[in-house]
Scaffold this motif. Structure first.
Motif, PDB file in Angstrom:
ATOM      1  N   GLN A  67       1.095  -1.629  -0.203  1.00 54.34           N
ATOM      2  CA  GLN A  67      -0.172   0.140   0.502  1.00 54.34           C
ATOM      3  C   GLN A  67       0.818   1.224   0.374  1.00 54.34           C
ATOM      4  OE1 GLN A  67      -2.765  -1.254  -1.028  1.00 54.34           O
ATOM      5  NE2 GLN A  67      -3.516   0.136   0.684  1.00 54.34           N
ATOM      6  N   THR A 111      -8.356  -9.523   2.612  1.00 52.81           N
ATOM      7  CA  THR A 111      -8.295  -8.537   2.640  1.00 52.81           C
ATOM      8  C   THR A 111      -8.653  -7.326   2.505  1.00 52.81           C
ATOM      9  OG1 THR A 111      -7.963  -8.647  -0.247  1.00 52.81           O
ATOM     10  CG2 THR A 111      -5.969  -9.544   1.356  1.00 52.81           C
ATOM     11  N   GLN A 112      -9.685  -7.130   2.861  1.00 54.93           N
ATOM     12  CA  GLN A 112     -10.969  -6.186   2.810  1.00 54.93           C
ATOM     13  C   GLN A 112     -10.361  -4.855   3.909  1.00 54.93           C
ATOM     14  OE1 GLN A 112     -13.947  -5.438   1.922  1.00 54.93           O
ATOM     15  NE2 GLN A 112     -14.177  -7.536   1.159  1.00 54.93           N
ATOM     16  N   GLY A 113     -10.128  -4.107   3.955  1.00 54.59           N
ATOM     17  CA  GLY A 113      -9.731  -3.031   4.429  1.00 54.59           C
ATOM     18  C   GLY A 113      -8.587  -2.789   4.177  1.00 54.59           C
ATOM     19  N   PHE A 114      -7.862  -3.634   3.386  1.00 56.40           N
ATOM     20  CA  PHE A 114      -6.130  -2.742   2.407  1.00 56.40           C
ATOM     21  C   PHE A 114      -6.430  -1.973   1.471  1.00 56.40           C
ATOM     22  CE2 PHE A 114      -4.454  -6.148   5.139  1.00 56.40           C
ATOM     23  CZ  PHE A 114      -3.534  -6.266   5.247  1.00 56.40           C
ATOM     24  N   ASP A 115      -7.799  -1.495   1.250  1.00 58.58           N
ATOM     25  CA  ASP A 115      -8.261  -0.776  -0.088  1.00 58.58           C
ATOM     26  C   ASP A 115      -8.201  -1.144  -1.540  1.00 58.58           C
ATOM     27  OD1 ASP A 115      -8.902   1.261   1.132  1.00 58.58           O
ATOM     28  OD2 ASP A 115      -7.483   2.414   1.474  1.00 58.58           O
TER      29      ASP A 115
END
Ligand SMILES: Cc1cc2nc3c(=O)[nH]c(=O)nc-3n(C[C@H](O)[C@H](O)[C@H](O)COP(=O)(O)OP(=O)(O)OC[C@H]3O[C@@H](n4cnc5c(N)ncnc54)[C@H](O)[C@@H]3O)c2cc1C
Length: 397
Positions: A67, A111-115
């Motif tokens: 990220q 991987t929700q929350g990693f944009d």
């Protein structure tokens, strides 16, 4: 005879994307830097890779770094003076079975929350978006902001930008000897005329790619690193039809089309010619061509015009070594990116610079500590060879 002597804050061994971006980040922090590269900056893995700039598919441990890198890639021209043909074209990971699709669904959930904004695409929508896809594809996962870039432009540009920012970048300067003690490091490079160049620094970054194991071992931290050689090929230009960079769940092939129309293909393993050079292997290219035609049937008429490979370091858990040495104060490691260091390279450079300045990283790197390879106190450790042994299985992008 000593021809030249440099005294600096940080010395860096290796001018790939990791060492060069570390040099740039250190200069932006105001530290003095000397980078030594035995060849030309960006001429090894960093300049010959596939050019995939993707976060999708990485383990959770790497997503914070990925990220951070994603944000850096977004301001490449301001940072290194070129866009390096970087495009947020999208990365589409293809499923060839229901089991593959389920695996992509699980990855999306974890991987929700990693944009990443992953979008699963199947059925009529898949066929409407990708009429060129072969019948075996049943669906896929799109990461719309992942992309691709030209490594031959991007990686040397990090070194040139570091130089413009005031780093001393010494190319064709192999580090032949490193002496380290509590007062710091002395690096020596000898040329064919017998002249010695010497660099002294309290801090040393080990960014020597697949060859970094030797320096780690010298200071008591041997690592079980092996060399891998991803097989690569490129077709003649064909009319443009595909924006996304493609990968497939489970590996085997990856593929992208550049603006000039050529398709860059990767998959399977090439072979080492010696410790420094590698090339694609005939069997790997034959398999790659067959898979390419299965994936995109129209490619049956496209000619492959070039094949190549490179030399990359792989650790058994396919995670890099990134962090401070546990045995030698002032030594900081950043190597072993297992075929996936191009995208995270610019963030790794910033992390190495933070470790040099502050002794800690603002991005989580606990999973990458070199101590995970420390031998139990009672066991004997064999010295590692300077040329890492090759491994047959490579990660996929
Ligand atoms: C064919 C291929 C395809 C790949 N595709 C992708 C991809 O699509 N996406 C992705 O994210 N990653 C990809 N990778 C991985 C990526 O290229 C690497 O992880 C990344 O470039 C590693 O950067 P580095 O700076 O650590 O290593 P390198 O680029 O290898 O740089 C290390 C440098 O250290 C120098 N050096 C070594 N020893 C010494 C010494 N004693 N003195 C002076 N200099 C020394 C070397 O000459 C070299 O230039 C691929 C790799 C390969 C080989």
């Amino acid at each position: 005879m000593t021809a030249k002597r440099f005294v600096t804050d940080v010395a860096i061994v290796g001018g790939g994307i990791v060492g060069s971006s570390a040099a740039l980040a250190l200069r932006r922090m105001g530290l003095k830097v000397v980078l030594l590269e035995r060849d030309l900056c960006g001429s090894r893995s960093s300049g010959v890779n596939y050019g995939g700039v993707r976060r999708q598919g990485r383990p959770l441990s790497q997503l914070p770094l990925a990220q951070r890198a994603h944000e850096i890639w977004g301001r490449l021209p301001e940072l290194i003076g070129t866009d390096g043909e970087y495009e947020r074209s999208g990365h589409f990971k293809i499923a060839r079975s229901a089991a593959d699709m389920a695996s992509l669904e699980r990855y999306r959930a974890t991987t929700q929350g990693f944009d990443l904004d992953l979008e699963l695409i199947t059925g009529e929508r898949l066929r409407a978006l990708c009429p060129w896809l072969g019948a075996k594809a049943v669906g896929g996962s799109l990461c719309p902001e992942d992309g691709q870039a030209n490594p031959r432009l991007v990686s040397p540009a990090f070194a040139r930008a570091a130089e413009r920012a005031g780093a001393v970048v010494l190319e064709r300067t192999p580090v032949d000897e490193v002496i380290g003690d509590r007062n710091g490091f002395t690096l020596r490079s000898r040329n064919s005329a017998g002249h010695t160049l010497e660099v002294q620094a309290p801090l040393l970054l080990n960014c020597a790619g697949a060859w970094a194991g030797q320096l780690a071992a010298q200071f008591g931290e041997p690592v079980p690193m092996q060399a891998g050689h991803p097989a690569m090929a490129v077709t003649e230009p064909v009319p443009h039809f595909m924006d996304w960079s493609l990968g497939v769940e489970g590996g085997g092939i990856y593929c992208r089309q550049v603006a000039r129309g050529n398709l860059v293909l990767g998959g399977g393993s090439g072979l080492a010619l010696d410790a420094d050079r590698a090339r694609s292997d005939r069997d790997a290219i034959t398999k790659l061509a067959a898979q390419a035609i299965e994936l995109i049937p129209a490619l049956r008429d496209a000619q492959l015009i070039r094949t190549w490979s490179g030399t990359e370091g792989y650790l058994p858990d396919r995670e890099p070594v990134l962090g401070c040495s546990r045995t030698m104060p002032g030594l900081i490691h950043g190597f072993g990116f297992a075929g996936a260091g191009f995208q995270i390279g610019p963030a790794v450079g910033e992390v190495l610079a933070e470790l040099a300045r502050d002794g800690r990283s603002s991005t989580p790197i606990a999973a990458f500590g070199i101590e995970r390879f420390a031998a139990p106190p009672t066991s004997q450790t064999a010295p590692i060879a300077s040329a890492p042994a090759s491994i047959p299985e490579l990660s996929h992008r």
